[in-house]
Scaffold this motif. Sequence first.
Motif, PDB file in Angstrom:
ATOM      1  N   ASN A   1     -60.020  54.175  18.996  1.00 24.87           N
ATOM      2  CA  ASN A   1     -59.458  52.826  18.863  1.00 24.87           C
ATOM      3  C   ASN A   1     -59.341  52.347  17.421  1.00 24.87           C
ATOM      4  OD1 ASN A   1     -59.585  52.982  21.612  1.00 24.87           O
ATOM      5  ND2 ASN A   1     -60.952  51.254  21.908  1.00 24.87           N
ATOM      6  N   ALA A   2     -60.227  52.785  16.554  1.00 23.94           N
ATOM      7  CA  ALA A   2     -60.214  52.293  15.171  1.00 23.94           C
ATOM      8  C   ALA A   2     -59.804  53.385  14.187  1.00 23.94           C
ATOM      9  CB  ALA A   2     -61.576  51.712  14.802  1.00 23.94           C
ATOM     10  N   ARG A   3     -60.570  54.464  14.145  1.00 26.94           N
ATOM     11  CA  ARG A   3     -60.258  55.525  13.184  1.00 26.94           C
ATOM     12  C   ARG A   3     -58.874  56.114  13.445  1.00 26.94           C
ATOM     13  NH1 ARG A   3     -61.275  61.138  12.718  1.00 26.94           N
ATOM     14  NH2 ARG A   3     -61.447  61.794  10.542  1.00 26.94           N
ATOM     15  N   GLY A   4     -58.490  56.247  14.713  1.00 32.25           N
ATOM     16  CA  GLY A   4     -57.157  56.755  15.037  1.00 32.25           C
ATOM     17  C   GLY A   4     -56.068  55.880  14.446  1.00 32.25           C
ATOM     18  N   ALA A   5     -56.248  54.569  14.514  1.00 29.70           N
ATOM     19  CA  ALA A   5     -55.266  53.641  13.942  1.00 29.70           C
ATOM     20  C   ALA A   5     -55.154  53.830  12.435  1.00 29.70           C
ATOM     21  CB  ALA A   5     -55.658  52.207  14.264  1.00 29.70           C
ATOM     22  N   PHE A   6     -56.298  54.021  11.788  1.00 31.51           N
ATOM     23  CA  PHE A   6     -56.308  54.255  10.343  1.00 31.51           C
ATOM     24  C   PHE A   6     -55.569  55.542   9.989  1.00 31.51           C
ATOM     25  CE2 PHE A   6     -58.431  56.539   6.835  1.00 31.51           C
ATOM     26  CZ  PHE A   6     -58.092  55.704   5.786  1.00 31.51           C
ATOM     27  N   LEU A   7     -55.854  56.622  10.714  1.00 30.69           N
ATOM     28  CA  LEU A   7     -55.209  57.907  10.423  1.00 30.69           C
ATOM     29  C   LEU A   7     -53.701  57.842  10.654  1.00 30.69           C
ATOM     30  CD1 LEU A   7     -57.783  60.415  11.995  1.00 30.69           C
ATOM     31  CD2 LEU A   7     -57.456  59.878   9.571  1.00 30.69           C
ATOM     32  N   LEU A   8     -53.279  57.175  11.708  1.00 27.45           N
ATOM     33  CA  LEU A   8     -51.848  57.055  11.994  1.00 27.45           C
ATOM     34  C   LEU A   8     -51.132  56.263  10.902  1.00 27.45           C
ATOM     35  CD1 LEU A   8     -52.120  56.351  15.815  1.00 27.45           C
ATOM     36  CD2 LEU A   8     -50.901  58.291  14.807  1.00 27.45           C
ATOM     37  N   SER A   9     -51.715  55.128  10.528  1.00 28.69           N
ATOM     38  CA  SER A   9     -51.098  54.305   9.486  1.00 28.69           C
ATOM     39  C   SER A   9     -51.020  55.060   8.170  1.00 28.69           C
ATOM     40  CB  SER A   9     -51.903  53.009   9.298  1.00 28.69           C
ATOM     41  OG  SER A   9     -51.907  52.233  10.476  1.00 28.69           O
ATOM     42  N   LYS A  10     -52.100  55.747   7.829  1.00 28.40           N
ATOM     43  CA  LYS A  10     -52.149  56.507   6.576  1.00 28.40           C
ATOM     44  C   LYS A  10     -51.093  57.603   6.554  1.00 28.40           C
ATOM     45  CE  LYS A  10     -55.339  59.322   3.802  1.00 28.40           C
ATOM     46  NZ  LYS A  10     -56.702  59.926   3.746  1.00 28.40           N
ATOM     47  N   ALA A  11     -50.834  58.214   7.709  1.00 30.17           N
ATOM     48  CA  ALA A  11     -49.890  59.333   7.774  1.00 30.17           C
ATOM     49  C   ALA A  11     -48.439  58.874   7.702  1.00 30.17           C
ATOM     50  CB  ALA A  11     -50.121  60.142   9.051  1.00 30.17           C
ATOM     51  N   VAL A  12     -48.094  57.770   8.365  1.00 30.37           N
ATOM     52  CA  VAL A  12     -46.688  57.354   8.399  1.00 30.37           C
ATOM     53  C   VAL A  12     -46.285  56.524   7.186  1.00 30.37           C
ATOM     54  CG1 VAL A  12     -46.601  57.401  10.916  1.00 30.37           C
ATOM     55  CG2 VAL A  12     -47.058  55.238   9.738  1.00 30.37           C
TER      56      VAL A  12
END
Length: 274
Positions: free
Chosen positions: A118-129
């Motif tokens: 819920n949290a770290r996944g959001a960070f990784l997605l934002s960082k990647a795109v």
Amino acid sequence: MPLSSITGIAIVVGAAGGIGKEAVFALAEAGAKGVICADIKGDEVKAIAEQSKALAASPDFKSSGFAVDVTDSQSVQSLVRFAVNEFGRIDYLINAAGVRSRSAAMVSNNFNRVHDVNARGAFLLSKAVAPVMAGQEPYTITTKRFGERTLSCGSIVHVASAMAFGAVPCKTAYITAKHALLGITRASAMDLSSVRVRVNMVSPTWVETPMLDSDREHIPHLDKIIQKAVPNGRLIGPDEVAAAILYLCGAESTFITGSNVMIDGGLSLGPTFT
């Protein structure tokens, strides 16, 4: 019928879930040129991608399914590379990936898993795109009264929860993860404003999705509780959440970033007494 007009390419993560799937369909209906349906359930999103083609407003619409683990940075990077190779750009990231805590106890493994998704996944997605969005030319639209208007370079929308702003008993892992997602949304919006990438979130309460059925198993009278607690007196339809997501992606919201759309039927206003 679409409520907003959307152009461009979208990645929808968590597309196998109720909200994510409806977001895919809404994007197709609203005119998106392409949607990548991503989820850890790879087989399911391939089927959803095929279903979306029948709803597409754009004659050039394409849709693909992609298996992704949002807790794995390499898997997330693979998703972004696939999107760029497939479509050349990424205009919208809708992050609807999420899990709920199943234990009332503060169990470390459960806590870590909920936060990772819920949290770290959001960070990784934002960082990647973000680098992809920042490096691409924004679309320009022509309005009848104001002439040409240049849109942002990209829009990221996270699906959070009303629990990002409150708390209930026995959901420590879920509530703290959603509070973290609020922080990630606001901090990312600040960090990415200089490259014209917008970051926002939507926060629904109880949504009529398969995830809610598991809650009903643990709370037999959940529907009556919701009816009494929510001033509007009902569950939220996943299409209503998707409509808010489309608004935050579209040309109508180009000056909105770091914001939240609360979708709670008035629950956060306070208790009802009827």
